[in-house]
Write an enzyme that holds these catalytic residues in place. Structure first.
Site, PDB file in Angstrom:
ATOM      1  N   HIS A 268     -17.114  20.420 -66.344  1.00 26.22           N
ATOM      2  CA  HIS A 268     -18.012  21.250 -67.164  1.00 26.22           C
ATOM      3  C   HIS A 268     -17.172  21.833 -68.297  1.00 26.22           C
ATOM      4  O   HIS A 268     -16.630  21.085 -69.112  1.00 26.22           O
ATOM      5  CB  HIS A 268     -18.641  22.295 -66.238  1.00 26.22           C
ATOM      6  CG  HIS A 268     -19.748  23.103 -66.822  1.00 26.22           C
ATOM      7  ND1 HIS A 268     -20.405  22.765 -67.979  1.00 26.22           N
ATOM      8  CD2 HIS A 268     -20.326  24.271 -66.398  1.00 26.22           C
ATOM      9  CE1 HIS A 268     -21.329  23.687 -68.236  1.00 26.22           C
ATOM     10  NE2 HIS A 268     -21.302  24.605 -67.297  1.00 26.22           N
ATOM     11  N   HIS A 307     -22.402  12.584 -70.582  1.00 22.39           N
ATOM     12  CA  HIS A 307     -23.141  13.829 -70.416  1.00 22.39           C
ATOM     13  C   HIS A 307     -24.341  13.552 -69.537  1.00 22.39           C
ATOM     14  O   HIS A 307     -24.957  12.498 -69.644  1.00 22.39           O
ATOM     15  CB  HIS A 307     -23.603  14.364 -71.774  1.00 22.39           C
ATOM     16  CG  HIS A 307     -23.953  15.813 -71.727  1.00 22.39           C
ATOM     17  ND1 HIS A 307     -25.182  16.256 -71.322  1.00 22.39           N
ATOM     18  CD2 HIS A 307     -23.214  16.909 -71.986  1.00 22.39           C
ATOM     19  CE1 HIS A 307     -25.189  17.567 -71.351  1.00 22.39           C
ATOM     20  NE2 HIS A 307     -24.006  17.994 -71.743  1.00 22.39           N
ATOM     21  N   ASP A 363     -16.979  18.588 -75.982  1.00 20.37           N
ATOM     22  CA  ASP A 363     -15.591  18.948 -75.679  1.00 20.37           C
ATOM     23  C   ASP A 363     -14.569  17.956 -76.200  1.00 20.37           C
ATOM     24  O   ASP A 363     -13.372  18.207 -76.129  1.00 20.37           O
ATOM     25  CB  ASP A 363     -15.421  19.091 -74.164  1.00 20.37           C
ATOM     26  CG  ASP A 363     -16.033  20.382 -73.672  1.00 20.37           C
ATOM     27  OD1 ASP A 363     -16.011  21.347 -74.449  1.00 20.37           O
ATOM     28  OD2 ASP A 363     -16.534  20.413 -72.547  1.00 20.37           O
TER      29      ASP A 363
HETATM   30  N1  ACO Z   1     -15.504   8.076 -68.107  1.00 21.51           N
HETATM   31  C1  ACO Z   1     -15.721   6.909 -67.471  1.00 21.51           C
HETATM   32  N2  ACO Z   1     -16.824   6.616 -66.803  1.00 21.51           N
HETATM   33  C2  ACO Z   1     -17.773   7.557 -66.732  1.00 21.51           C
HETATM   34  C3  ACO Z   1     -17.622   8.798 -67.377  1.00 21.51           C
HETATM   35  C4  ACO Z   1     -16.435   9.037 -68.092  1.00 21.51           C
HETATM   36  N3  ACO Z   1     -16.233  10.196 -68.714  1.00 21.51           N
HETATM   37  N4  ACO Z   1     -18.728   9.539 -67.161  1.00 21.51           N
HETATM   38  C5  ACO Z   1     -19.543   8.793 -66.420  1.00 21.51           C
HETATM   39  N5  ACO Z   1     -18.970   7.588 -66.151  1.00 21.51           N
HETATM   40  C6  ACO Z   1     -19.556   6.470 -65.431  1.00 21.51           C
HETATM   41  C7  ACO Z   1     -19.570   6.730 -63.931  1.00 21.51           C
HETATM   42  O1  ACO Z   1     -18.405   6.249 -63.317  1.00 21.51           O
HETATM   43  C8  ACO Z   1     -20.798   5.968 -63.524  1.00 21.51           C
HETATM   44  O2  ACO Z   1     -20.476   4.597 -63.506  1.00 21.51           O
HETATM   45  P1  ACO Z   1     -21.118   3.630 -62.360  1.00 21.51           P
HETATM   46  O3  ACO Z   1     -22.589   3.637 -62.661  1.00 21.51           O
HETATM   47  O4  ACO Z   1     -20.440   2.324 -62.558  1.00 21.51           O
HETATM   48  O5  ACO Z   1     -20.793   4.280 -61.056  1.00 21.51           O
HETATM   49  C9  ACO Z   1     -21.765   6.179 -64.684  1.00 21.51           C
HETATM   50  O6  ACO Z   1     -20.921   6.380 -65.843  1.00 21.51           O
HETATM   51  C10 ACO Z   1     -22.690   7.346 -64.522  1.00 21.51           C
HETATM   52  O7  ACO Z   1     -21.895   8.488 -64.201  1.00 21.51           O
HETATM   53  P2  ACO Z   1     -22.419   9.750 -63.437  1.00 21.51           P
HETATM   54  O8  ACO Z   1     -21.255  10.434 -62.794  1.00 21.51           O
HETATM   55  O9  ACO Z   1     -23.575   9.380 -62.593  1.00 21.51           O
HETATM   56  O10 ACO Z   1     -22.973  10.639 -64.634  1.00 21.51           O
HETATM   57  P3  ACO Z   1     -23.339  12.155 -64.535  1.00 21.51           P
HETATM   58  O11 ACO Z   1     -24.494  12.354 -65.436  1.00 21.51           O
HETATM   59  O12 ACO Z   1     -23.474  12.598 -63.138  1.00 21.51           O
HETATM   60  O13 ACO Z   1     -22.029  12.892 -65.093  1.00 21.51           O
HETATM   61  C11 ACO Z   1     -20.512  14.030 -66.470  1.00 21.51           C
HETATM   62  C12 ACO Z   1     -21.964  13.580 -66.299  1.00 21.51           C
HETATM   63  C13 ACO Z   1     -20.090  14.897 -65.283  1.00 21.51           C
HETATM   64  C14 ACO Z   1     -20.405  14.877 -67.734  1.00 21.51           C
HETATM   65  C15 ACO Z   1     -19.610  12.772 -66.557  1.00 21.51           C
HETATM   66  O14 ACO Z   1     -20.001  11.978 -67.650  1.00 21.51           O
HETATM   67  C16 ACO Z   1     -18.123  13.132 -66.659  1.00 21.51           C
HETATM   68  O15 ACO Z   1     -17.478  13.325 -65.621  1.00 21.51           O
HETATM   69  N6  ACO Z   1     -17.558  13.209 -67.895  1.00 21.51           N
HETATM   70  C17 ACO Z   1     -16.178  13.605 -68.076  1.00 21.51           C
HETATM   71  C18 ACO Z   1     -16.054  15.101 -67.974  1.00 21.51           C
HETATM   72  C19 ACO Z   1     -16.622  15.800 -69.201  1.00 21.51           C
HETATM   73  O16 ACO Z   1     -16.340  15.445 -70.335  1.00 21.51           O
HETATM   74  N7  ACO Z   1     -17.388  16.861 -68.930  1.00 21.51           N
HETATM   75  C20 ACO Z   1     -17.957  17.701 -70.014  1.00 21.51           C
HETATM   76  C21 ACO Z   1     -19.429  17.604 -70.005  1.00 21.51           C
HETATM   77  S1  ACO Z   1     -20.060  18.506 -71.358  1.00 21.51           S
HETATM   78  C22 ACO Z   1     -20.041  20.110 -70.839  1.00 21.51           C
HETATM   79  O17 ACO Z   1     -20.037  20.444 -69.691  1.00 21.51           O
HETATM   80  C23 ACO Z   1     -19.969  21.095 -71.865  1.00 21.51           C
END
Ligand code: ACO
Length: 451
Positions: A268, A307, A363
């Site tokens: 987050h 996201h 971010d």
């Molecule tokens: N890098 C690589 N792969 C990713 C990423 C990433 N940053 N984010 C998601 N994926 C992939 C997952 O591995 C998954 O792949 P799969 O379908 O092969 O298993 C798919 O994309 C979907 O991912 P989920 O985890 O289901 O997506 P979710 O909506 O739950 O997660 C989140 C959103 C937590 C923001 C995620 O994208 C993440 O961890 N990003 C990196 C952390 C980040 O930048 N957070 C800031 C968010 S913005 C904020 O809070 C202000």
């Protein structure tokens, strides 16, 4: 039969139910009538992480994740970022309308009046190690404020509520800057109420021997825009925490400390800190392809990408990218920018990211700008918490005024053992210590356990 209904056939019983649909949503409680037997609990929905559950009705922030739209009270984020200031946006979030000239002047006066913190708060700070993470100190000090303002628990009293809102918005920059100064071991710089909200924050962070700190207007403006972009984001993890804690009628300081704790997580608000660590770890543009390969192999995530809601492009990331160039005109260019741009270019062309709709989020660039402005990396989540305070408070007030709301209390699907008799020790058989880390056990037995 009305068209605004959903007809459900329960194939277990053959019975049909007509459920009202309002705002493209059904009420989960309407499913409770669906039972196999009269003494059944009734049908529930299973929705870990609230992937498809609206927890409230809100009029604060609108997001269309597919189109990359973000609006506060109906005003597009792009217009607010270009024409407004953070305090004006905070007013908008809390009051629903933009302030007129007098209202804005009054609002600024109320906030400015409360920028100082009780001297005893500094004693709380003094208890922290010199290397304590500023976000940990921030959370603790916000929680500590509740003990300085015990009247804050009168959450039904609107005037009292308003006062705590002024206090919180006014004091979070002071707390943040004091936590930073404690971290670096320099004396606290007190608020300068002649300066703007952002200018005063820069003053409390960076003032040294000058008699009067004069913030650079470009950096002051950039900070205002960054604060506007971070002010609210509807039902995200930390806002959900604020509402959940607030639903127990906890005072706003304690609730906001809990929301800050949620924000601290690397998935987050901790992501901007994680982005910087990631860029430093990659080190040079030549290493980007190899790094992306490892992300695709599932070794780790590309921080600042993806996201839960935006599946197009995070509109805040676009605005921030522009600001980066304005800030670099003043501070000089950060070499990590080229690295970030290359990472973004490669990722946006790559099928893995395209297929999963993974784009830079707010971010991805904010950390690079903050670093150029001389904020240390571990201050990044705190820099997020300062402006999000107004969003959390707006959501908290909305919650308290919402007759539909009660104490938040999700259900569970219990899959564990049912009633069984206590097993005496001698009958429990062999088992290993599942909780212990062998390294830690060895260290503890040598008497080196940390205090
Ligand atoms: N890098 C690589 N792969 C990713 C990423 C990433 N940053 N984010 C998601 N994926 C992939 C997952 O591995 C998954 O792949 P799969 O379908 O092969 O298993 C798919 O994309 C979907 O991912 P989920 O985890 O289901 O997506 P979710 O909506 O739950 O997660 C989140 C959103 C937590 C923001 C995620 O994208 C993440 O961890 N990003 C990196 C952390 C980040 O930048 N957070 C800031 C968010 S913005 C904020 O809070 C202000």
């Amino acid at each position: 039969m009305s068209n605004n209904t959903l007809t459900i056939t329960d194939n277990r019983t053959g019975r049909q139910y007509e459920i009202p649909v309002e705002n493209d949503t059904i009420r989960a409680m309407d499913l409770r009538q669906i039972k196999v037997a009269d003494d059944d609990f009734g049908l529930m929905t299973y929705d870990p992480a609230f992937m498809n559950t609206a927890s409230c009705k809100s009029t604060i922030t609108y997001i269309d994740g597919d189109l990359g739209v973000l609006e506060y009270r109906g005003y597009p984020i792009e217009q607010l970022a270009e024409r407004s200031s953070y305090l004006e946006v905070a007013y908008l979030l809390l009051h629903g309308e933009l302030p007129n000239e007098q209202q804005l002047a009054d609002w600024k006066r109320h906030i400015t009046y409360h920028t100082f913190i009780n001297e005893n708060i500094k004693k709380v700070l003094d208890g922290f190690h010199y290397n304590a993470h500023p976000m940990g100190m921030f959370e603790a000090m916000v929680a500590a404020l509740s003990t300085f303002y015990p009247e804050a628990k009168n959450i039904e009293d609107e005037a009292c509520r308003r006062k705590q809102i002024h206090r919180l918005i006014a004091k979070v920059p002071t707390i943040a800057a004091f936590a930073y100064r404690h971290r670096v071991g320099v004396q606290y710089a007190y608020p300068d109420n002649d300066l703007s909200y952002e200018g005063n924050f820069l003053n409390m962070m960076f003032k040294t021997t000058e008699l009067k700190y004069e913030p650079d207007p470009v950096l002051e403006r950039a900070l205002s825009v960054l604060f506007i972009l971070h002010a609210d984001h509807e039902q995200n993890c930390s806002t959900n925490a604020m509402r959940s804690i607030g639903s127990a009628h906890t005072d706003p300081y304690s609730a906001l400390a809990g929301a800050s704790a949620a924000l601290y997580g690397p998935l987050h608000g901790g992501a901007n800190e994680a982005v910087l660590r990631m860029l430093n770890e990659i080190g040079s543009i030549d290493h980007v392809p190899e790094y992306v390969k490892r992300v695709k192999a599932g070794e780790f995530r590309l921080m600042g990408f993806g996201h839960r809601v935006y599946k197009n492009y995070d509109p805040r990331a676009r605005i921030i990218k522009q600001i980066a160039y304005e800030v670099f005109e003043v501070t000089g260019k950060d070499p990590l920018l080229d690295l970030a741009l290359e990472l973004e270019r490669i990722a946006l062309e790559d099928e893995y990211f395209v297929k999963r709709k993974l784009y830079p989020n707010v971010d991805f660039y904010s950390g690079i700008i903050y670093r150029a402005m001389r904020f240390p990396v571990d201050m990044f989540p705190v820099l997020f918490a300062i402006p999000r305070t107004s969003g959390w408070l707006a959501q908290w007030v909305e919650l308290l005024n919402d007759a539909d709301q009660k104490i938040a209390r999700p259900r569970q699907i219990y899959l564990g053992h049912r009633t069984r008799d206590y097993v005496p020790m001698e009958k429990r058989g062999e088992g290993k210590d599942v909780g212990a880390d062998p390294e830690q056990v060895a260290q503890d037995s040598r008497g080196q356990a940390s205090a």
